[in-house]
Design an enzyme around this catalytic site. Structure first.
Site, PDB file in Angstrom:
ATOM      1  N   ASP A   1      -2.878  69.658 -33.208  1.00  0.00           N
ATOM      2  CA  ASP A   1      -3.493  68.273 -32.538  1.00  0.00           C
ATOM      3  C   ASP A   1      -3.344  68.246 -31.216  1.00  0.00           C
ATOM      4  O   ASP A   1      -2.444  69.166 -30.771  1.00  0.00           O
ATOM      5  CB  ASP A   1      -2.742  67.189 -33.356  1.00  0.00           C
ATOM      6  N   LEU A   2      -4.033  67.395 -30.530  1.00  0.00           N
ATOM      7  CA  LEU A   2      -3.993  67.366 -29.077  1.00  0.00           C
ATOM      8  C   LEU A   2      -3.192  66.134 -28.447  1.00  0.00           C
ATOM      9  O   LEU A   2      -2.072  66.377 -28.038  1.00  0.00           O
ATOM     10  CB  LEU A   2      -5.450  67.284 -28.503  1.00  0.00           C
TER      11      LEU A   2
ATOM     12  N   THR B   1      -2.239  61.620 -24.418  1.00  0.00           N
ATOM     13  CA  THR B   1      -3.241  61.018 -23.836  1.00  0.00           C
ATOM     14  C   THR B   1      -3.266  59.615 -24.522  1.00  0.00           C
ATOM     15  O   THR B   1      -4.144  58.778 -23.975  1.00  0.00           O
ATOM     16  CB  THR B   1      -4.604  61.818 -24.246  1.00  0.00           C
TER      17      THR B   1
ATOM     18  N   ARG C   1     -13.015  57.493 -32.450  1.00  0.00           N
ATOM     19  CA  ARG C   1     -13.513  56.542 -31.314  1.00  0.00           C
ATOM     20  C   ARG C   1     -14.267  55.210 -32.145  1.00  0.00           C
ATOM     21  O   ARG C   1     -13.642  54.175 -31.944  1.00  0.00           O
ATOM     22  CB  ARG C   1     -14.325  57.147 -30.330  1.00  0.00           C
TER      23      ARG C   1
ATOM     24  N   SER D   1      -8.474  68.328 -32.935  1.00  0.00           N
ATOM     25  CA  SER D   1      -8.351  67.006 -32.368  1.00  0.00           C
ATOM     26  C   SER D   1      -9.471  66.322 -32.775  1.00  0.00           C
ATOM     27  O   SER D   1     -10.690  66.627 -32.691  1.00  0.00           O
ATOM     28  CB  SER D   1      -8.278  66.981 -31.062  1.00  0.00           C
ATOM     29  N   ALA D   2      -9.274  64.873 -33.085  1.00  0.00           N
ATOM     30  CA  ALA D   2     -10.526  63.983 -33.374  1.00  0.00           C
ATOM     31  C   ALA D   2     -11.015  63.637 -32.131  1.00  0.00           C
ATOM     32  O   ALA D   2     -12.251  63.009 -31.900  1.00  0.00           O
ATOM     33  CB  ALA D   2      -9.822  62.759 -33.854  1.00  0.00           C
TER      34      ALA D   2
ATOM     35  N   LYS E   1      -9.774  62.415 -40.130  1.00  0.00           N
ATOM     36  CA  LYS E   1      -8.464  62.307 -40.461  1.00  0.00           C
ATOM     37  C   LYS E   1      -8.054  60.866 -41.224  1.00  0.00           C
ATOM     38  O   LYS E   1      -8.712  60.088 -40.474  1.00  0.00           O
ATOM     39  CB  LYS E   1      -7.044  62.575 -39.453  1.00  0.00           C
TER      40      LYS E   1
ATOM     41  N   GLU F   1       1.151  67.730 -35.870  1.00  0.00           N
ATOM     42  CA  GLU F   1       0.601  66.619 -35.759  1.00  0.00           C
ATOM     43  C   GLU F   1       1.628  65.518 -35.307  1.00  0.00           C
ATOM     44  O   GLU F   1       2.860  65.635 -35.702  1.00  0.00           O
ATOM     45  CB  GLU F   1       0.125  66.087 -37.304  1.00  0.00           C
ATOM     46  N   ASP F   2       1.194  64.361 -34.698  1.00  0.00           N
ATOM     47  CA  ASP F   2       2.284  63.304 -34.356  1.00  0.00           C
ATOM     48  C   ASP F   2       1.883  62.059 -35.009  1.00  0.00           C
ATOM     49  O   ASP F   2       2.205  60.965 -35.020  1.00  0.00           O
ATOM     50  CB  ASP F   2       2.243  63.169 -32.951  1.00  0.00           C
TER      51      ASP F   2
HETATM   52  P1  B16 Z   1     -12.134  60.513 -28.018  1.00  0.00           P
HETATM   53  P2  B16 Z   1      -6.034  63.461 -31.427  1.00  0.00           P
HETATM   54  C1  B16 Z   1      -7.322  61.318 -30.907  1.00  0.00           C
HETATM   55  O1  B16 Z   1      -6.862  62.435 -30.813  1.00  0.00           O
HETATM   56  C2  B16 Z   1      -6.514  60.293 -30.650  1.00  0.00           C
HETATM   57  O2  B16 Z   1      -5.288  60.267 -31.021  1.00  0.00           O
HETATM   58  C3  B16 Z   1      -7.186  58.796 -30.941  1.00  0.00           C
HETATM   59  O3  B16 Z   1      -6.567  57.684 -30.464  1.00  0.00           O
HETATM   60  C4  B16 Z   1      -8.634  59.024 -30.239  1.00  0.00           C
HETATM   61  O4  B16 Z   1      -9.399  57.720 -30.629  1.00  0.00           O
HETATM   62  C5  B16 Z   1      -9.529  60.055 -30.756  1.00  0.00           C
HETATM   63  O5  B16 Z   1      -8.668  61.124 -30.492  1.00  0.00           O
HETATM   64  C6  B16 Z   1     -10.951  59.992 -30.337  1.00  0.00           C
HETATM   65  O6  B16 Z   1     -10.760  60.463 -29.073  1.00  0.00           O
HETATM   66  O7  B16 Z   1     -12.582  58.952 -27.806  1.00  0.00           O
HETATM   67  O8  B16 Z   1     -11.533  60.948 -26.735  1.00  0.00           O
HETATM   68  O9  B16 Z   1     -13.144  61.042 -28.845  1.00  0.00           O
HETATM   69  O10 B16 Z   1      -4.504  62.889 -31.885  1.00  0.00           O
HETATM   70  O11 B16 Z   1      -6.647  63.763 -32.829  1.00  0.00           O
HETATM   71  O12 B16 Z   1      -5.887  64.583 -30.704  1.00  0.00           O
HETATM   72 MG    MG Z   2      -2.296  62.959 -32.216  1.00  0.00          MG
END
Ligand code: B16
Ligand code: MG
Length: 228
Positions: A7-8, A15, A47, A114-115, A145, A169-170
């Site tokens: 995961d990122l 972030t 998002r 990562s999402a 997820k 993951e966190d």
């Molecule tokens: P973006 P991860 C996720 O990252 C974040 O934890 C989450 O808060 C955020 O809404 C999501 O990415 C989408 O991010 O707006 O930059 O596309 O934990 O899956 O690495």
């Molecule tokens: Mg995360």
């Protein structure tokens, strides 16, 4: 262990604070209360789902059309992109540089699940893009997820069986995603929120090749005993 799928946000870099600041700025404009506790619930969530949760929280969901919501998401993303421009390799979480080097040395394949649609930009800023064999593009997925799709896609892109993969993951939604993908789940965080993980570490600096390798071996032995 043939592959590690990361995961990122919260594992490689923090972030979440930037997501918080960007959502907070938008929520303030919309007169919706938004604090760090609420932000915790958005970790690992896409998002669009994050925006829906914020609008429900402010009891204003019915006031926004799909087009209006898209504008709000674009605005939040503009704030967020301004903030992540400042990221440098110093923003890698403790121990991550060392872990990536160890895994590379052991010829373990690495993927990012990562999402975030901003993930490639963030990896470039952190100067670790070349360490990853593949990055899952969240835009190509039907389900976020806790659905296993993102981790299963990472394994497929690496041509590695899910049972030979470790996911790190966190977020609770992320651990659920790894577990339903049939992988060994490593949680970074406290014991309560990471209770569903197979191995829990308090900090990223606790992660190492040896810890992951031994943890996965014990997990396999336990599973084999149960099955026999
Ligand atoms: P973006 P991860 C996720 O990252 C974040 O934890 C989450 O808060 C955020 O809404 C999501 O990415 C989408 O991010 O707006 O930059 O596309 O934990 O899956 O690495
Ligand atoms: Mg995360």
């Amino acid at each position: 262990m043939k592959a590690v799928i990361f995961d990122l946000d919260g594992v490689i870099t923090d972030t979440a604070e930037y997501h918080f600041l960007a959502w907070k700025r938008l929520a303030d404009q919309l007169n919706i209360s938004f604090d760090r506790d609420f932000n915790e619930r958005l970790k690992g969530i896409s998002r669009s789902e994050s925006l829906d949760m914020i609008l429900v929280h402010g009891h204003v969901s019915a006031q926004y059309s799909e087009d209006a919501k898209q504008d709000l998401m674009n605005e939040k993303n503009r704030y967020y992109q301004q903030l992540i421009q400042t990221l440098t390799p110093d923003n890698l979480l403790p121990g991550i540089r060392q872990l990536l080097s160890e895994l590379k040395h052991q010829q373990i394949k690495l993927a990012l699940a990562s999402a975030s649609r901003n993930a490639p930009t963030i990896l470039e800023c952190l100067k670790i893009m070349d360490d990853f064999h593949t990055i899952v593009d969240p835009e190509t997925l039907a389900n976020g997820k806790p659905d296993p799709e993102i981790f299963l896609t990472a394994a497929k892109q690496l041509s590695v069986s899910p049972t030979d993969c470790i996911g790190i993951e966190d977020a609770e939604a992320g651990i659920a995603s790894i577990k339903s993908a049939g992988m060994f789940a490593v949680g970074v965080g406290n014991k309560q929120s990471m209770a569903a993980a197979d191995l829990i570490v308090g900090e990223t600096s606790d992660l190492s090749f040896t810890l992951l390798d031994n943890g996965m071996k014990q997990w396999r032995e336990k599973r084999n005993k149960i099955e026999s």
